[in-house]
Design a protein around this motif. Structure first.
Motif, short mmCIF file in Angstrom:
data_model
loop_
_atom_site.label_atom_id
_atom_site.label_comp_id
_atom_site.label_asym_id
_atom_site.label_seq_id
_atom_site.Cartn_x
_atom_site.Cartn_y
_atom_site.Cartn_z
N GLU A 154 0.83 -1.21 0.00
CA GLU A 154 0.00 0.00 0.00
C GLU A 154 0.86 1.26 0.00
O GLU A 154 0.55 2.24 -0.69
CB GLU A 154 -0.92 -0.02 1.22
CG GLU A 154 -1.86 1.17 1.31
CD GLU A 154 -2.75 1.11 2.53
OE1 GLU A 154 -3.27 2.18 2.94
OE2 GLU A 154 -2.92 0.01 3.09
N ALA A 155 1.96 1.23 0.77
CA ALA A 155 2.86 2.38 0.81
C ALA A 155 3.50 2.60 -0.55
O ALA A 155 3.65 3.75 -1.01
CB ALA A 155 3.92 2.17 1.88
N TRP A 156 3.87 1.52 -1.22
CA TRP A 156 4.50 1.65 -2.54
C TRP A 156 3.54 2.23 -3.56
O TRP A 156 3.92 3.08 -4.37
CB TRP A 156 5.03 0.29 -2.99
CG TRP A 156 5.65 0.32 -4.34
CD1 TRP A 156 5.22 -0.28 -5.48
CD2 TRP A 156 6.87 1.00 -4.71
NE1 TRP A 156 6.05 -0.02 -6.53
CE2 TRP A 156 7.08 0.75 -6.09
CE3 TRP A 156 7.79 1.78 -4.01
CZ2 TRP A 156 8.18 1.27 -6.77
CZ3 TRP A 156 8.89 2.30 -4.70
CH2 TRP A 156 9.06 2.05 -6.05
N GLN A 157 2.28 1.78 -3.54
CA GLN A 157 1.29 2.32 -4.45
C GLN A 157 1.04 3.80 -4.17
O GLN A 157 0.89 4.60 -5.11
CB GLN A 157 -0.02 1.53 -4.34
CG GLN A 157 0.06 0.12 -4.87
CD GLN A 157 0.45 0.07 -6.34
OE1 GLN A 157 -0.02 0.87 -7.14
NE2 GLN A 157 1.31 -0.88 -6.69
N ALA A 158 1.01 4.17 -2.90
CA ALA A 158 0.85 5.59 -2.55
C ALA A 158 2.04 6.40 -3.02
O ALA A 158 1.90 7.54 -3.47
CB ALA A 158 0.67 5.72 -1.04
N PHE A 159 3.23 5.82 -2.93
CA PHE A 159 4.43 6.53 -3.36
C PHE A 159 4.43 6.73 -4.88
O PHE A 159 4.88 7.77 -5.38
CB PHE A 159 5.68 5.75 -2.94
CG PHE A 159 6.97 6.47 -3.19
CD1 PHE A 159 7.31 7.59 -2.44
CD2 PHE A 159 7.83 6.04 -4.19
CE1 PHE A 159 8.50 8.26 -2.69
CE2 PHE A 159 9.01 6.71 -4.44
CZ PHE A 159 9.35 7.82 -3.68
#
Length: 203
Positions: A52-57
């Motif tokens: 999820e953090a990678w997609q947000a990034f």
């Protein structure tokens, strides 16, 4: 009794250079820790799934900066200038043109990795805001630091050597270093205006 072996000027110069390189490496690492700490305070960690953090990034936005926010952009730029400078100064390698290019390129890649890594880590720490503006400012600051070392690194090294040697040349060199530092601090935060409306608001 074994005879004393004198240390020639070349050997002494290499020893001093290694010691100076080690000191610069310590300074670069300490400054790197300062950047990481300052970018994550108040260290309010919030768990977030890595995917999820990678997609947000990947969806990191580009913000339309106003006058008040531009100072933060400039601060990010200035923050990475010393890292780029120290990164090149501390890296081993030759002093020729090719050596400077290789050292500068390697230092910039490391600084870019640090900038992107810190911005990604900020997703886990509230209330930090991640934006493409910050990444661009940090990359430009790192490049400016690398360029500053390539353009004036040897001169600054000679200046510091004169200060360390003392005497009248050391005093003159210290005055020059003081004036340069004073000028840099006096102009901070290097804010700039790009329209008449901003100038009116600033006044």
């Amino acid at each position: 009794m074994a005879a004393d072996i004198p240390i020639g000027p070349n050997r002494g110069h290499r020893t001093n250079r290694r010691g100076r390189g080690k000191l610069l490496a310590y300074a670069a690492f300490a400054y790197l820790l300062l950047i990481v700490y300052g970018s994550l305070v108040p260290l309010d960690f919030r768990p977030l799934p890595l995917a999820e953090a990678w997609q947000a990034f990947l969806r990191t936005p580009y913000l339309d900066l106003r006058v008040g926010s531009r100072a933060d952009w400039i601060a990010n730029f200035v923050l990475y200038v010393p890292l780029g400078f120290l990164g090149v100064a501390a890296s081993p390698g030759g002093g020729g043109a090719l050596g400077k290019i290789l050292r500068g390129s390697a230092a910039f890649v490391v600084c870019a990795a640090v900038a992107i890594g810190v911005e990604f880590a900020q997703l886990f720490f509230a209330p930090r805001t991640v934006s493409l503006n910050d990444i661009a400012a940090e990359l430009l600051g790192a490049f400016a630091g690398v360029f500053l070392w390539v353009a004036a690194g040897s001169r600054l090294a000679r200046l510091s050597a004169r200060i360390a040697a003392g005497g009248r040349p050391g005093i003159r060199a210290a005055i020059v270093a003081y004036l340069l530092a004073y000028l840099a601090l006096s102009l901070f935060p290097y804010d700039f205006l790009i329209s008449a409306r901003e100038l009116s608001w600033k006044l």
